[in-house]
Motif scaffolding. Sequence first.
Motif, PDB file in Angstrom:
ATOM      1  N   SER A   1       0.525   4.185  24.077  1.00 39.96           N
ATOM      2  CA  SER A   1       0.863   5.143  23.381  1.00 39.96           C
ATOM      3  C   SER A   1       2.479   5.552  23.050  1.00 39.96           C
ATOM      4  O   SER A   1       3.048   5.115  22.259  1.00 39.96           O
ATOM      5  CB  SER A   1       0.488   6.620  23.296  1.00 39.96           C
ATOM      6  OG  SER A   1      -0.857   6.734  23.199  1.00 39.96           O
ATOM      7  N   GLU A   2       3.144   5.467  24.337  1.00 38.28           N
ATOM      8  CA  GLU A   2       4.500   5.569  24.397  1.00 38.28           C
ATOM      9  C   GLU A   2       5.318   4.326  24.232  1.00 38.28           C
ATOM     10  O   GLU A   2       6.101   3.772  23.758  1.00 38.28           O
ATOM     11  CB  GLU A   2       4.870   6.209  25.703  1.00 38.28           C
ATOM     12  CG  GLU A   2       6.556   6.249  25.971  1.00 38.28           C
ATOM     13  CD  GLU A   2       6.899   7.448  25.273  1.00 38.28           C
ATOM     14  OE1 GLU A   2       7.515   7.376  24.063  1.00 38.28           O
ATOM     15  OE2 GLU A   2       7.037   8.450  25.706  1.00 38.28           O
TER      16      GLU A   2
ATOM     17  N   LYS B   1       8.219   9.137  32.994  1.00 34.87           N
ATOM     18  CA  LYS B   1       6.912   9.738  33.396  1.00 34.87           C
ATOM     19  C   LYS B   1       6.090   8.758  32.629  1.00 34.87           C
ATOM     20  O   LYS B   1       4.867   8.159  33.191  1.00 34.87           O
ATOM     21  CB  LYS B   1       6.525  10.917  32.720  1.00 34.87           C
ATOM     22  CG  LYS B   1       7.341  12.042  33.321  1.00 34.87           C
ATOM     23  CD  LYS B   1       6.945  13.614  32.936  1.00 34.87           C
ATOM     24  CE  LYS B   1       8.054  14.776  33.096  1.00 34.87           C
ATOM     25  NZ  LYS B   1       9.383  14.537  32.875  1.00 34.87           N
ATOM     26  N   SER B   2       6.093   8.179  31.541  1.00 30.86           N
ATOM     27  CA  SER B   2       5.375   7.361  30.735  1.00 30.86           C
ATOM     28  C   SER B   2       5.669   5.976  31.353  1.00 30.86           C
ATOM     29  O   SER B   2       4.292   5.302  31.578  1.00 30.86           O
ATOM     30  CB  SER B   2       5.764   7.206  29.235  1.00 30.86           C
ATOM     31  OG  SER B   2       6.059   8.332  28.519  1.00 30.86           O
TER      32      SER B   2
ATOM     33  N   VAL C   1      -7.149   7.870  30.599  1.00 25.70           N
ATOM     34  CA  VAL C   1      -5.885   8.739  29.932  1.00 25.70           C
ATOM     35  C   VAL C   1      -4.497   8.153  30.375  1.00 25.70           C
ATOM     36  O   VAL C   1      -3.808   8.408  29.537  1.00 25.70           O
ATOM     37  CB  VAL C   1      -6.181  10.127  30.542  1.00 25.70           C
ATOM     38  CG1 VAL C   1      -4.876  11.324  30.401  1.00 25.70           C
ATOM     39  CG2 VAL C   1      -7.714  11.013  30.222  1.00 25.70           C
ATOM     40  N   GLY C   2      -4.466   7.656  31.553  1.00 24.60           N
ATOM     41  CA  GLY C   2      -3.156   7.157  32.045  1.00 24.60           C
ATOM     42  C   GLY C   2      -2.836   5.955  31.104  1.00 24.60           C
ATOM     43  O   GLY C   2      -1.547   5.910  30.748  1.00 24.60           O
TER      44      GLY C   2
ATOM     45  N   ALA D   1      -3.813   5.302  28.093  1.00 28.43           N
ATOM     46  CA  ALA D   1      -3.671   5.684  26.783  1.00 28.43           C
ATOM     47  C   ALA D   1      -2.263   6.311  26.634  1.00 28.43           C
ATOM     48  O   ALA D   1      -1.499   6.275  25.682  1.00 28.43           O
ATOM     49  CB  ALA D   1      -4.713   6.929  26.355  1.00 28.43           C
ATOM     50  N   TRP D   2      -1.874   7.049  27.695  1.00 26.13           N
ATOM     51  CA  TRP D   2      -0.474   7.757  27.625  1.00 26.13           C
ATOM     52  C   TRP D   2       0.537   6.796  27.500  1.00 26.13           C
ATOM     53  O   TRP D   2       1.492   6.758  26.767  1.00 26.13           O
ATOM     54  CB  TRP D   2      -0.336   8.643  28.896  1.00 26.13           C
ATOM     55  CG  TRP D   2       0.937   9.429  29.077  1.00 26.13           C
ATOM     56  CD1 TRP D   2       2.018   8.883  28.375  1.00 26.13           C
ATOM     57  CD2 TRP D   2       1.098  10.238  29.904  1.00 26.13           C
ATOM     58  NE1 TRP D   2       3.190   9.834  28.693  1.00 26.13           N
ATOM     59  CE2 TRP D   2       2.700  10.623  29.984  1.00 26.13           C
ATOM     60  CE3 TRP D   2       0.657  11.000  31.102  1.00 26.13           C
ATOM     61  CZ2 TRP D   2       3.365  11.653  30.543  1.00 26.13           C
ATOM     62  CZ3 TRP D   2       1.173  11.889  31.645  1.00 26.13           C
ATOM     63  CH2 TRP D   2       2.662  12.166  31.426  1.00 26.13           C
ATOM     64  N   GLY D   3       0.290   5.567  28.302  1.00 29.49           N
ATOM     65  CA  GLY D   3       1.287   4.568  28.726  1.00 29.49           C
ATOM     66  C   GLY D   3       1.408   3.749  27.178  1.00 29.49           C
ATOM     67  O   GLY D   3       2.716   3.557  27.065  1.00 29.49           O
TER      68      GLY D   3
ATOM     69  N   SER E   1      -1.439   3.289  36.061  1.00 27.60           N
ATOM     70  CA  SER E   1      -2.705   2.981  35.779  1.00 27.60           C
ATOM     71  C   SER E   1      -3.162   1.780  35.748  1.00 27.60           C
ATOM     72  O   SER E   1      -4.493   1.379  36.040  1.00 27.60           O
ATOM     73  CB  SER E   1      -2.751   3.751  34.263  1.00 27.60           C
ATOM     74  OG  SER E   1      -2.502   5.229  34.388  1.00 27.60           O
TER      75      SER E   1
ATOM     76  N   MET F   1       3.281   6.034  34.497  1.00 26.99           N
ATOM     77  CA  MET F   1       1.953   6.234  34.124  1.00 26.99           C
ATOM     78  C   MET F   1       1.365   4.866  33.719  1.00 26.99           C
ATOM     79  O   MET F   1       0.246   4.452  34.078  1.00 26.99           O
ATOM     80  CB  MET F   1       1.713   7.192  33.215  1.00 26.99           C
ATOM     81  CG  MET F   1       0.283   7.803  32.881  1.00 26.99           C
ATOM     82  SD  MET F   1      -0.624   8.338  34.198  1.00 26.99           S
ATOM     83  CE  MET F   1       0.239   9.999  34.340  1.00 26.99           C
TER      84      MET F   1
ATOM     85  N   ARG G   1      10.872  12.270  29.132  1.00 31.28           N
ATOM     86  CA  ARG G   1       9.582  12.117  29.376  1.00 31.28           C
ATOM     87  C   ARG G   1       9.265  10.647  29.457  1.00 31.28           C
ATOM     88  O   ARG G   1       8.235  10.031  30.033  1.00 31.28           O
ATOM     89  CB  ARG G   1       8.641  12.310  28.128  1.00 31.28           C
ATOM     90  CG  ARG G   1       8.715  11.375  26.861  1.00 31.28           C
ATOM     91  CD  ARG G   1       7.733  11.995  25.546  1.00 31.28           C
ATOM     92  NE  ARG G   1       7.609  10.891  24.674  1.00 31.28           N
ATOM     93  CZ  ARG G   1       8.248  11.429  23.618  1.00 31.28           C
ATOM     94  NH1 ARG G   1       8.599  12.461  23.305  1.00 31.28           N
ATOM     95  NH2 ARG G   1       8.103  10.324  22.487  1.00 31.28           N
TER      96      ARG G   1
END
Length: 660
Positions: free
Chosen positions: A175-176, A133-134, A168-169, A171-173, A141, A137, A130
């Motif tokens: 977070s990782e 993808k992170s 959302v993007g 937050a995803w980025g 973003s 993103m 994953r």
Amino acid sequence: MLNIILPILLFSALGLAVLGAVKRFAMWRRGRPAEVDWVGGLLKMPRRYLVDLHHVVERDKYMSKTHVATAGGFVAAALLAILVHGFGLHSRILGFALLAATALMFCGALFVAKRRLDPPSRLSKGPWMRLPKSLLMFSASFFIATLPVAGILPEGFGGWFLAAILAVGVAWGVSELFFGMTWGGPMKHAFAGALHLAWHRRAERFGGGRSTGLKPLDLQDPMAPLGVEKPTDFTWNQLLGFDACVQCGKCEAMCPAFAAGQPLNPKKLIQDMVIGLAGGSDANFAGSPYPSLDGSGKPLGEHSGGPHQPIVALDGKALVDAETLWSCTTCRACVEECPMMIEHVDAIVDMRRHLTLEKGATPNKGAEVLENLIATDNPGGFAPGGRLNWAADLNLPLLADKQQTDVLFWVGDGAFDMRNQRTLRSFVKILKAANVDFAVLGLEERDSGDVARRLGDEATFQTLAKRNIATLAQYRFKRIVSCDPHSFHVLKNEYGALGGDYQVLHHTTFIDELVQKGSLNLGQSKAGSVTYHDPCYLGRYNGEYEAPRAVLKAIGIEVKEMARSGFRSRCCGGGGGAPITDIPGKQRIPDMRMADIKETGAELVAVGCPQCTAMLEGVVAPRPEIKDIAELVAEVLIEATEVPAKKPSLARREAAVEVQ
């Protein structure tokens, strides 16, 4: 909307990251104390990252360029994002800088994603799949969110809908890449790796240095643990180093034991130490398991542990099976390849020490060899009085008679091996031909202690070492020369911690020196096609690759290099006591090395180590002939009576000047 959401997301993720960093640091500090240069290490970390670490990463050009773009872009983008979107510094210059950083990161992330489409078997999968993808993103973003700041798009472009998608993007980025950096996940290696470089247990490795000698145990402290039984017995910066593992599997790909199907995978071993510190099982490990004889690999999920639980249980399941530790040949191929500069061999020997010293659990012939060392000062159990039988007709000068000499020839325990005696006699012939002022210890010499130390018997090693150091203190000499890279390494790099500091040379380095001085009259070898096998303890441990090749070239031999040579030479399987513990695999390591040799079409293998000679000659014929470099040089020595009288050699002239 973004002006409100982005600062909240950024600073929330940063706050959680800081909290995670505190918790993670506290977890590492469960280990034993270690002296580090706290401030100096942090100041040196950027250079160690950009120079020393990337020197290793640069061997893989694809990943080197990918890492520069992705990691460099991320660091710049993260700092600029905090300024621009966190603190609201909406400068067009900062905006364009952030766009450039995120674009660079996005390009690097594309190559990471490409690598993960069909990843090599050595790479861990699972959460690592994953990561591309992170990365994509995060960079995409922030790129889009920054376009209005740079003045490319108007403020509020896209309205609430685009703002929500970007939120959302982001937050995803974050977070990782922020939160996940300290709480676990693929990016954990970035945080732990940076601090590992700052507070590395072998700071001497940086700046072009070399540090390969095992660190001694304090046997005088009754409270000090004898080796490592549980994860918290490691020093805290060792635990930090384990946590820095990026799971790239380069150690796995180079490990001779793993390739032979023995139950060792250095990558999984390091991950098992991480699991043990945090507590849990290996059920979620997403890489190659330890090999098993049936070829299926040892099942995952059956091994578990905790910070205060034994790593190896001899009467049941724990984190690691004992046979995993005893499979290691201590060749340091894993350490040499590791881009995070983790010290796998140190960890393995630390755990062996506990099994040997506390449990008396050295497998197969290990206990017998250690008993022989205690009783007879040599691992074969031979009568010590026979140490010079091989040289009965050579009239070797004894240091006890001379009291001082230029060169002390350290014979080693090859003196009891009939095959290695040919190498020793050849080297003596070379020394005499060059008129070297040398002597041997004779019956005063004891085993260097290399095998005892690698098998974990630190007590026997220190006893042997201190006796040898006391003997050497009685005499005067300039240098020690040995035909055995294992003795050479121990004398040079490990006796110093016990008070024995010497200038030590391998015999190929010394022969090269004699050749360069013109001290030897040499003919040309008729050996035919020759390849050279780099001994681990001469090459990876001590960085000597050129001298043996220079000597071969001097006698007219053009070396046909193997695919795995130099620092990537495959181990012969003879180091670390591996032939003594004899853990079975699907094939033998020397057989694999012989396959490498046969690929060159060479008729002869030049070696520089008695262990390598024994292991390679143990391969079933038909196979090329094995000869030590000293034997090849001795064969082409031209006796003084065969050539016209010559002027004194440079070595003799220098000696004459010293006498005057």
